[in-house]
Design a protein around this motif. Structure first.
Motif, PDB file in Angstrom:
ATOM      1  N   LYS A  35       0.814  -1.225   0.000  1.00 21.68           N
ATOM      2  CA  LYS A  35       0.000   0.000   0.000  1.00 21.68           C
ATOM      3  C   LYS A  35       0.847   1.275   0.000  1.00 21.68           C
ATOM      4  CE  LYS A  35      -4.511  -0.903   1.991  1.00 21.68           C
ATOM      5  NZ  LYS A  35      -5.382  -0.708   3.131  1.00 21.68           N
ATOM      6  N   GLY A  38       1.654   3.383  -3.231  1.00 20.25           N
ATOM      7  CA  GLY A  38       0.688   4.288  -3.864  1.00 20.25           C
ATOM      8  C   GLY A  38      -0.134   3.735  -5.011  1.00 20.25           C
ATOM      9  N   LYS A  41      -5.656   2.325  -3.568  1.00 21.94           N
ATOM     10  CA  LYS A  41      -6.410   3.436  -2.968  1.00 21.94           C
ATOM     11  C   LYS A  41      -7.724   2.898  -2.416  1.00 21.94           C
ATOM     12  CE  LYS A  41      -3.861   6.924  -4.727  1.00 21.94           C
ATOM     13  NZ  LYS A  41      -3.532   8.222  -4.207  1.00 21.94           N
ATOM     14  N   GLN A  42      -8.270   3.615  -1.457  1.00 33.59           N
ATOM     15  CA  GLN A  42      -9.470   3.118  -0.792  1.00 33.59           C
ATOM     16  C   GLN A  42     -10.478   4.224  -0.523  1.00 33.59           C
ATOM     17  OE1 GLN A  42      -8.954   1.162   3.091  1.00 33.59           O
ATOM     18  NE2 GLN A  42      -8.812  -0.709   1.889  1.00 33.59           N
ATOM     19  N   GLU A  43     -11.725   3.866  -0.574  1.00 35.37           N
ATOM     20  CA  GLU A  43     -12.788   4.822  -0.227  1.00 35.37           C
ATOM     21  C   GLU A  43     -13.890   4.051   0.489  1.00 35.37           C
ATOM     22  OE1 GLU A  43     -14.166   8.424  -0.056  1.00 35.37           O
ATOM     23  OE2 GLU A  43     -13.653   8.492  -2.180  1.00 35.37           O
ATOM     24  N   THR A  51     -11.804  -0.799  -2.760  1.00 34.49           N
ATOM     25  CA  THR A  51     -10.344  -0.780  -2.840  1.00 34.49           C
ATOM     26  C   THR A  51      -9.963  -0.872  -4.313  1.00 34.49           C
ATOM     27  OG1 THR A  51     -10.294  -1.951  -0.751  1.00 34.49           O
ATOM     28  CG2 THR A  51      -8.220  -1.851  -1.964  1.00 34.49           C
ATOM     29  N   PHE A 179     -10.125   8.217  -7.876  1.00 31.07           N
ATOM     30  CA  PHE A 179      -8.883   7.635  -7.355  1.00 31.07           C
ATOM     31  C   PHE A 179      -7.755   8.084  -8.281  1.00 31.07           C
ATOM     32  CE2 PHE A 179     -12.505   4.969  -6.474  1.00 31.07           C
ATOM     33  CZ  PHE A 179     -12.393   4.710  -5.125  1.00 31.07           C
ATOM     34  N   PHE A 181      -3.773   8.276  -9.362  1.00 27.68           N
ATOM     35  CA  PHE A 181      -2.425   7.721  -9.252  1.00 27.68           C
ATOM     36  C   PHE A 181      -1.496   8.746  -9.898  1.00 27.68           C
ATOM     37  CE2 PHE A 181      -5.535   4.332  -9.442  1.00 27.68           C
ATOM     38  CZ  PHE A 181      -5.218   3.601  -8.311  1.00 27.68           C
TER      39      PHE A 181
ATOM     40  N   LYS B 163      -9.454  14.253  -0.312  1.00 29.43           N
ATOM     41  CA  LYS B 163      -9.858  12.841  -0.335  1.00 29.43           C
ATOM     42  C   LYS B 163     -10.842  12.592  -1.481  1.00 29.43           C
ATOM     43  CE  LYS B 163      -9.663   9.740   2.572  1.00 29.43           C
ATOM     44  NZ  LYS B 163      -8.889   8.470   2.564  1.00 29.43           N
ATOM     45  N   GLY B 166      -9.478  12.078  -4.752  1.00 25.28           N
ATOM     46  CA  GLY B 166      -8.789  10.795  -4.902  1.00 25.28           C
ATOM     47  C   GLY B 166      -7.301  10.879  -4.699  1.00 25.28           C
ATOM     48  N   LYS B 167      -6.842  11.944  -4.028  1.00 28.96           N
ATOM     49  CA  LYS B 167      -5.386  12.115  -3.856  1.00 28.96           C
ATOM     50  C   LYS B 167      -4.902  11.462  -2.571  1.00 28.96           C
ATOM     51  CE  LYS B 167      -5.067  16.057  -6.794  1.00 28.96           C
ATOM     52  NZ  LYS B 167      -5.230  17.457  -6.940  1.00 28.96           N
TER      53      LYS B 167
END
Lengths: 194, 167
Positions: A35, A38, A41-43, A51, A179, A181, B163, B166-167
């Motif tokens: 994790k 990078g 990512k999660q929400e 995820t 999300f 990257f 957040k 998405g950062k």
């Protein structure tokens, strides 16, 4: 002259230290699944955890080498990336498809949505370019796990630009999720040592 | 130094140590309490701004549609085509009512989505900063006074928008 030799040696060491490291296929998988690097990512929204994992071409290449799959290895392309969206309940017990359902038939509607409608709610941005989602697969894990998986691929145009994955889960009514990257993350991905 | 002096010194040292220990314990047990301004947080949240723009566009589209129906009604009335005008009027009121209901339900849905997201971000924000209690001030009198130094609205807003991006 002696000073120059040391200077060249020092600069070379600095260059090697700063350049991308080469990892073995197994190390590469471990690196990509960490994790801290990078690519995961999660929400969490109202009891539903999403995820999102970005798998660059190095992941497929590493898997192909480990599994000795020459076909997969021959088809590896640097531009190919895939995304895995793992959808699971935060309590790790309730089946994701039954999360907050009121009517009995709702889970079937959700399955139908993930199979046929979800693709229309995904958008991938690479800098200013919008990328096309290819080969979306919905993996239903039945009652083996409360989680559900969605996988899809896309071709990256430029790794110096960030990749932003935007989607909305209309089955759960989450609203838009994003999300990102960053290019720093994308350019720091190591190469595979062969 | 006689024996009495030595005893007094030892006793005062002991008292100092005990009071230091009690102070440390109290400091460690002190709960971190802050508050945020709910209205300011809601207004500044990007998802809310996006939904607001979506609703604005939808309202404009629908208003244009209703305006053109209204114009048709006026033309029909001017041409004394009463029957057709009546049908058009019924259609107008039916549509206007439907749009109003749909907008209200959409607004409720958007608000629910916004607050679900903000509540989750507040939980994560408090966890990251080891905050024990965070009050939400909404001007209804639940929180009558708090010092400005305890206001974390801007911090939580920045965190939430980051957040959400998405950062």
């Amino acid at each position: 002259m002696q000073v120059n030799k040391f200077l060249v040696l020092g600069l070379s060491l600095l260059f090697i230290g700063c350049s991308k490291s080469n990892l073995s296929p197994k190390e590469m998988i471990t690196w990509l699944e960490d994790k801290e690097n990078g690519l995961i990512k999660q929400e969490i929204i109202d009891g539903a955890k999403y995820t999102v994992t970005l798998h660059p071409s190095q992941y497929l290449e590493a898997r192909a080498i480990i599994e000795n799959d020459s076909f997969m290895l021959a088809n590896c392309n640097d531009q190919n990336c895939s995304i895995i969206v793992k959808m699971e309940p935060t309590d790790n017990q309730t089946q994701f498809l039954k999360l907050g359902v009121v009517q009995k038939e709702e889970p079937f509607g959700r399955i139908n949505y993930y199979m046929n409608g979800f693709q229309n709610d995904i958008k991938i941005l690479n800098g200013d370019d919008t990328l096309t989602v290819e080969n979306l697969i919905y993996e239903r894990l039945y009652n083996v796990s409360p989680a559900q998986l969605i996988l899809f691929g896309f071709k990256v145009k430029n790794f110096n630009n960030s990749i932003k994955v935007i989607f909305e889960d209309r089955a759960i009514n989450t609203g838009k999720m994003q999300f990102e990257f960053s290019s720093d993350v994308l350019t720091s991905i190591p190469r595979i040592k062969i | 130094m006689n024996r009495l002096h030595k005893n007094i010194l030892a006793l005062s040292l002991l008292i100092s140590l005990i009071s230091l220990g009690v102070t440390m314990k109290l400091l460690m047990n002190e709960k971190k309490t802050y508050f945020i301004n709910n209205g300011k947080l809601y207004e500044g949240f990007t998802l809310k701004v996006e939904y607001e723009n979506q609703l604005k566009n939808l309202r404009i589209q629908r208003k244009n549609m209703l305006d053109s129906v209204e114009l048709t009604i006026r033309q029909l009335s001017a041409q004394s085509r009463e029957e057709e005008s009546k049908v058009a009027q019924e259609y107008y009121f039916e549509k206007a009512k439907k749009f109003e209901e749909e907008e209200a339900s959409l607004l409720d849905e958007y608000n629910a989505q916004i607050w679900k997201r903000l509540n989750q971000y507040a939980i994560e924000f408090c966890k990251e900063r080891n905050i024990d209690i965070m009050f939400g001030a909404n001007g209804s009198g639940t929180l009558l006074h708090a010092s400005e130094s305890m206001d974390l609205t801007n911090d939580l807003l920045a965190y939430s928008n980051k957040k959400y991006a998405g950062k």
